[in-house]
Design a protein around this motif. Structure first.
Motif, PDB file in Angstrom:
ATOM      1  N   CYS A 110      -7.948  -6.911  -0.644  1.00 20.43           N
ATOM      2  CA  CYS A 110      -9.381  -7.223  -0.550  1.00 20.43           C
ATOM      3  C   CYS A 110      -9.817  -7.345   0.904  1.00 20.43           C
ATOM      4  CB  CYS A 110      -9.684  -8.528  -1.283  1.00 20.43           C
ATOM      5  SG  CYS A 110      -9.625  -8.437  -3.079  1.00 20.43           S
ATOM      6  N   ALA A 111      -9.040  -8.124   1.683  1.00 21.64           N
ATOM      7  CA  ALA A 111      -9.399  -8.334   3.088  1.00 21.64           C
ATOM      8  C   ALA A 111      -9.315  -7.026   3.872  1.00 21.64           C
ATOM      9  CB  ALA A 111      -8.475  -9.385   3.704  1.00 21.64           C
ATOM     10  N   ALA A 112      -8.250  -6.256   3.636  1.00 24.43           N
ATOM     11  CA  ALA A 112      -8.065  -5.008   4.369  1.00 24.43           C
ATOM     12  C   ALA A 112      -9.193  -4.025   4.071  1.00 24.43           C
ATOM     13  CB  ALA A 112      -6.713  -4.388   4.013  1.00 24.43           C
ATOM     14  N   LEU A 113      -9.609  -3.963   2.815  1.00 21.39           N
ATOM     15  CA  LEU A 113     -10.687  -3.041   2.441  1.00 21.39           C
ATOM     16  C   LEU A 113     -11.957  -3.345   3.228  1.00 21.39           C
ATOM     17  CD1 LEU A 113     -11.876  -0.816   0.626  1.00 21.39           C
ATOM     18  CD2 LEU A 113     -12.331  -2.591  -1.095  1.00 21.39           C
ATOM     19  N   ILE A 114     -12.322  -4.611   3.307  1.00 19.64           N
ATOM     20  CA  ILE A 114     -13.543  -4.985   4.017  1.00 19.64           C
ATOM     21  C   ILE A 114     -13.405  -4.709   5.511  1.00 19.64           C
ATOM     22  CG2 ILE A 114     -14.991  -6.951   4.654  1.00 19.64           C
ATOM     23  CD1 ILE A 114     -14.448  -8.061   1.832  1.00 19.64           C
ATOM     24  N   ALA A 153       0.820  -1.219   0.000  1.00 17.27           N
ATOM     25  CA  ALA A 153       0.000   0.000   0.000  1.00 17.27           C
ATOM     26  C   ALA A 153       0.847   1.259   0.000  1.00 17.27           C
ATOM     27  CB  ALA A 153      -0.937   0.002   1.204  1.00 17.27           C
ATOM     28  N   LYS A 154       2.121   1.136   0.344  1.00 20.17           N
ATOM     29  CA  LYS A 154       3.015   2.293   0.346  1.00 20.17           C
ATOM     30  C   LYS A 154       3.478   2.657  -1.069  1.00 20.17           C
ATOM     31  CE  LYS A 154       4.713   0.941   4.913  1.00 20.17           C
ATOM     32  NZ  LYS A 154       5.877   0.451   5.696  1.00 20.17           N
ATOM     33  N   THR A 155       3.238   1.763  -2.018  1.00 22.21           N
ATOM     34  CA  THR A 155       3.657   1.990  -3.410  1.00 22.21           C
ATOM     35  C   THR A 155       2.446   2.388  -4.247  1.00 22.21           C
ATOM     36  OG1 THR A 155       5.397   0.317  -3.191  1.00 22.21           O
ATOM     37  CG2 THR A 155       4.785   0.984  -5.433  1.00 22.21           C
ATOM     38  N   PRO A 156       2.410   3.610  -4.778  1.00 16.74           N
ATOM     39  CA  PRO A 156       1.262   4.034  -5.578  1.00 16.74           C
ATOM     40  C   PRO A 156       1.014   3.095  -6.757  1.00 16.74           C
ATOM     41  CG  PRO A 156       2.662   5.906  -5.065  1.00 16.74           C
ATOM     42  CD  PRO A 156       3.420   4.682  -4.631  1.00 16.74           C
ATOM     43  N   GLY A 157      -0.250   2.806  -7.001  1.00 13.57           N
ATOM     44  CA  GLY A 157      -0.613   1.988  -8.151  1.00 13.57           C
ATOM     45  C   GLY A 157      -0.770   0.513  -7.864  1.00 13.57           C
ATOM     46  N   THR A 158      -0.330   0.052  -6.691  1.00 12.02           N
ATOM     47  CA  THR A 158      -0.557  -1.345  -6.351  1.00 12.02           C
ATOM     48  C   THR A 158      -2.029  -1.551  -6.025  1.00 12.02           C
ATOM     49  OG1 THR A 158      -0.065  -0.944  -4.019  1.00 12.02           O
ATOM     50  CG2 THR A 158       1.783  -1.621  -5.439  1.00 12.02           C
ATOM     51  N   PHE A 159      -2.454  -2.798  -6.054  1.00 12.48           N
ATOM     52  CA  PHE A 159      -3.856  -3.086  -5.756  1.00 12.48           C
ATOM     53  C   PHE A 159      -4.203  -2.654  -4.331  1.00 12.48           C
ATOM     54  CE2 PHE A 159      -7.415  -5.765  -4.469  1.00 12.48           C
ATOM     55  CZ  PHE A 159      -8.275  -5.634  -5.538  1.00 12.48           C
ATOM     56  N   ALA A 160      -3.284  -2.906  -3.389  1.00 12.79           N
ATOM     57  CA  ALA A 160      -3.537  -2.516  -2.004  1.00 12.79           C
ATOM     58  C   ALA A 160      -3.677  -1.004  -1.879  1.00 12.79           C
ATOM     59  CB  ALA A 160      -2.411  -3.024  -1.106  1.00 12.79           C
ATOM     60  N   ALA A 161      -2.813  -0.253  -2.579  1.00  9.79           N
ATOM     61  CA  ALA A 161      -2.910   1.210  -2.538  1.00  9.79           C
ATOM     62  C   ALA A 161      -4.228   1.682  -3.152  1.00  9.79           C
ATOM     63  CB  ALA A 161      -1.723   1.826  -3.274  1.00  9.79           C
ATOM     64  N   CYS A 162      -4.655   1.029  -4.220  1.00  8.31           N
ATOM     65  CA  CYS A 162      -5.941   1.384  -4.837  1.00  8.31           C
ATOM     66  C   CYS A 162      -7.097   1.118  -3.875  1.00  8.31           C
ATOM     67  CB  CYS A 162      -6.138   0.591  -6.126  1.00  8.31           C
ATOM     68  SG  CYS A 162      -5.048   1.057  -7.492  1.00  8.31           S
ATOM     69  N   CYS A 163      -7.026  -0.010  -3.138  1.00  4.36           N
ATOM     70  CA  CYS A 163      -8.087  -0.318  -2.175  1.00  4.36           C
ATOM     71  C   CYS A 163      -8.126   0.720  -1.062  1.00  4.36           C
ATOM     72  CB  CYS A 163      -7.875  -1.710  -1.595  1.00  4.36           C
ATOM     73  SG  CYS A 163      -8.272  -3.061  -2.737  1.00  4.36           S
ATOM     74  N   LEU A 164      -6.969   1.146  -0.591  1.00  6.51           N
ATOM     75  CA  LEU A 164      -6.929   2.179   0.442  1.00  6.51           C
ATOM     76  C   LEU A 164      -7.500   3.493  -0.086  1.00  6.51           C
ATOM     77  CD1 LEU A 164      -6.193   3.290   3.177  1.00  6.51           C
ATOM     78  CD2 LEU A 164      -3.794   3.438   2.442  1.00  6.51           C
ATOM     79  N   ASN A 165      -7.147   3.842  -1.304  1.00 12.04           N
ATOM     80  CA  ASN A 165      -7.715   5.051  -1.908  1.00 12.04           C
ATOM     81  C   ASN A 165      -9.229   4.916  -2.096  1.00 12.04           C
ATOM     82  OD1 ASN A 165      -5.541   6.866  -2.190  1.00 12.04           O
ATOM     83  ND2 ASN A 165      -4.751   5.690  -3.921  1.00 12.04           N
ATOM     84  N   ALA A 166      -9.691   3.702  -2.388  1.00  5.74           N
ATOM     85  CA  ALA A 166     -11.133   3.485  -2.537  1.00  5.74           C
ATOM     86  C   ALA A 166     -11.858   3.788  -1.233  1.00  5.74           C
ATOM     87  CB  ALA A 166     -11.416   2.052  -2.985  1.00  5.74           C
ATOM     88  N   ARG A 167     -11.301   3.333  -0.124  1.00 12.17           N
ATOM     89  CA  ARG A 167     -11.922   3.644   1.160  1.00 12.17           C
ATOM     90  C   ARG A 167     -11.940   5.146   1.418  1.00 12.17           C
ATOM     91  NH1 ARG A 167      -8.334   4.383   5.583  1.00 12.17           N
ATOM     92  NH2 ARG A 167      -9.071   6.522   5.263  1.00 12.17           N
ATOM     93  N   ARG A 168     -10.862   5.831   1.057  1.00 16.69           N
ATOM     94  CA  ARG A 168     -10.792   7.281   1.247  1.00 16.69           C
ATOM     95  C   ARG A 168     -11.814   7.989   0.359  1.00 16.69           C
ATOM     96  NH1 ARG A 168      -6.113   9.290   3.614  1.00 16.69           N
ATOM     97  NH2 ARG A 168      -5.991  11.061   2.177  1.00 16.69           N
ATOM     98  N   LEU A 169     -12.034   7.469  -0.830  1.00 14.31           N
ATOM     99  CA  LEU A 169     -13.037   8.049  -1.723  1.00 14.31           C
ATOM    100  C   LEU A 169     -14.447   7.880  -1.151  1.00 14.31           C
ATOM    101  CD1 LEU A 169     -11.515   6.860  -5.107  1.00 14.31           C
ATOM    102  CD2 LEU A 169     -11.973   9.255  -4.517  1.00 14.31           C
TER     103      LEU A 169
END
Length: 500
Positions: free
Chosen positions: A361-365, A309-325
């Motif tokens: 996926c798990a972190a987002l939920i 999640a610390k690297t922009p563009g990874t799936f984990a970073a996208c999921c974190l941004n999704a929660r922020r959105l």
């Protein structure tokens, strides 16, 4: 000479139809707002004019482009182990169309059991089986509604992705996100209604065309905004050197004045969309940099999403941004992750792909739930089709490939009003056909016109998503070329068995 008469004579055919279209479109929207769905006018208010009470306010769609293997991830088929390398029985295929990549294989259609272990999770009667490839996702199994009986008619990637995203295999229709933007409006004036992200992958085989988040024949201000991971998150977000914010404001005011004059002359609704987009771009110069700044996230949150999640563009970073959105009121977020088209080295490729997406996926939920956001945020996971029970190419117990399989595949949903910790629908012992309650294969293609209980055509999936957001899929329409179009075309059934 009468100048007014001369102006009328010089009106082009396009101008005439443009003005007429505006009148018809306005009347159609007035009828829609007055009787059915009320789209926001101020861009900030929640909506009280929905067709029915909404279970969800937001949807995050995690799209696995290429077709993940339901047989290696979700649909546990232990009896296939006894059929290793034996030919798929003719009565199971039952004449179904298959691709040219396997139709003439010298070794026929040898059954290919998964090499991975499955574990049953949660305490429900049916339980949710999850593959060892998804250990993080398995920890949220009790939040998932796993559908094993999703199906489609499309057998190749581009028409299949276009179909599930727009309701038609033929390009040119509005996307799911565009329909939601059109019907629901926004809850945040400073961010788009619909945001799209492309997560990094090691296997970017298939291209993704912008029509998948486009508006088709709708006004373009409903299209998805593609958020990039490098440079400006949105193209041309930053002002050029020497241009201040005040300069930009004056430029946009002048441009809006010119566009308004054009609209008065031509009555083209797209000109108004252009004005809206320019204004949104100006507001995003402040809102987007703040959105993308993860420095305020706690160490606990970053640990939840993992180092990726610390690297922009990874799936984990996208999921974190999704929660922020979601926190900022964006209604529809879609994350595309390519590379699931495993025709040859499926174990190696799927292991890499699952490592990319599993923790995110798990972190987002978990993150949505602990913040009280999961109840009104629908999370959807899936691809355009599944993979075959038979092998493509050479077959060993540890290395195999699978071809495209539209007849049944797995999607899952979480939050947003769906029942947690359940499975819906089932397939036969080969994971090849949708089966009835006794395990007997249903007809080669369930009838999408009348709907067969236990099945979920992709039109049913989209109808159910709209239903959870308070929309009757039959009543959300857009008139174009004399016809009322809708996302589900003339099909689709809400699967109420999945709804809390």
């Amino acid at each position: 000479m009468n100048p007014i008469r001369e102006h009328d004579l010089m009106m082009t055919r396009r101008q005439l139809f443009g003005r007429s279209a505006l009148g018809v479109g306005t009347a159609a929207m007035a009828g829609l707002v007055g009787n059915d769905l009320q789209a926001a006018t101020d861009g900030t208010s929640d909506h009280s004019g929905l067709h029915h009470a909404a279970k969800a306010k937001h949807v995050i769609y995690l799209f696995m482009s290429g077709g993940p293997s339901h047989l290696d991830l979700w649909d546990y088929k232990p009896k296939m182990k006894d059929m290793f390398n034996k030919q798929l029985p003719d009565h199971i295929r039952d004449g179904q169309r298959i691709t040219g990549m396997t139709s003439n294989q010298k070794n026929g259609l040898p059954v290919c059991p998964s090499k991975y272990k499955f574990t049953k999770h949660d305490n429900s009667a049916d339980g949710v089986y999850v593959s060892e490839l998804l250990p993080h996702t398995a920890t949220v199994a009790d939040e998932l509604c796993v559908v094993h009986s999703t199906f489609t008619e499309a057998i190749n990637h581009d028409p299949a992705i276009t179909y599930i995203q727009t309701g038609s295999q033929i390009p040119g229709r509005p996307s799911l996100g565009a329909w939601l933007s059109y019907g629901l409006g926004s809850m945040n004036d400073n961010l788009p209604h619909y945001v799209v992200m492309h997560a990094r992958t090691k296997f970017p085989e298939q291209s993704l065309f912008n029509r998948l988040w486009g508006t088709g024949f709708m006004p373009s201000d409903h299209q998805g905004m593609l958020m990039r991971s490098e440079g400006d998150p949105v193209l041309y977000l930053s002002n050029p050197p020497g241009v201040s914010s005040a300069d930009r404001r004056q430029q946009l005011d002048a441009l809006a004045s010119l566009n308004q004059q054009q609209h008065q002359r031509f009555a083209d609704p797209e000109i108004l969309s252009r004005i809206k987009q320019h204004e949104m771009a100006y507001r995003m110069q402040t809102s987007v940099p703040e959105l993308m700044d993860l420095s305020q996230e706690s160490a606990e949150t970053m640990q939840l999403y993992g180092d990726d999640a610390k690297t922009p563009g990874t799936f984990a970073a996208c999921c974190l941004n999704a929660r922020r959105l979601v926190e900022r009121g964006v209604r529809n977020i879609q994350i595309f992750h390519r590379g699931w088209d495993a025709h040859g080295r499926l174990p190696a490729e799927h292991e890499s792909q699952c490592k990319d997406i599993d923790q995110g996926c798990a972190a987002l939920i978990k993150d949505l739930k602990r913040r009280g956001l999961l109840d009104d945020t629908l999370v959807v996971w899936g691809g355009e089709f599944g993979r075959t029970a038979y092998c493509q190419g050479g077959l060993t117990r540890d290395n195999y490939g699978r071809d495209h399989h539209p007849r049944c595949f797995t999607t899952w949903m979480a939050g947003g009003g769906v029942k947690p910790g359940i499975t819906y629908g089932q397939t036969d012992d080969y994971g090849y056909n949708i089966a009835d309650a006794d395990g007997n294969p249903l007809a080669p293609q369930p009838d999408k016109a009348t709907w067969t209980p236990g099945t979920m055509h992709i039109h049913d999936l989209n109808a159910t998503i709209l239903h959870l957001l308070g929309i009757n899929h039959k009543r959300l329409t857009y008139r174009y070329q004399g016809r009322d179009f809708r996302l589900t075309d003339v099909h689709g059934h809400v699967v109420h068995d999945l709804v809390v």
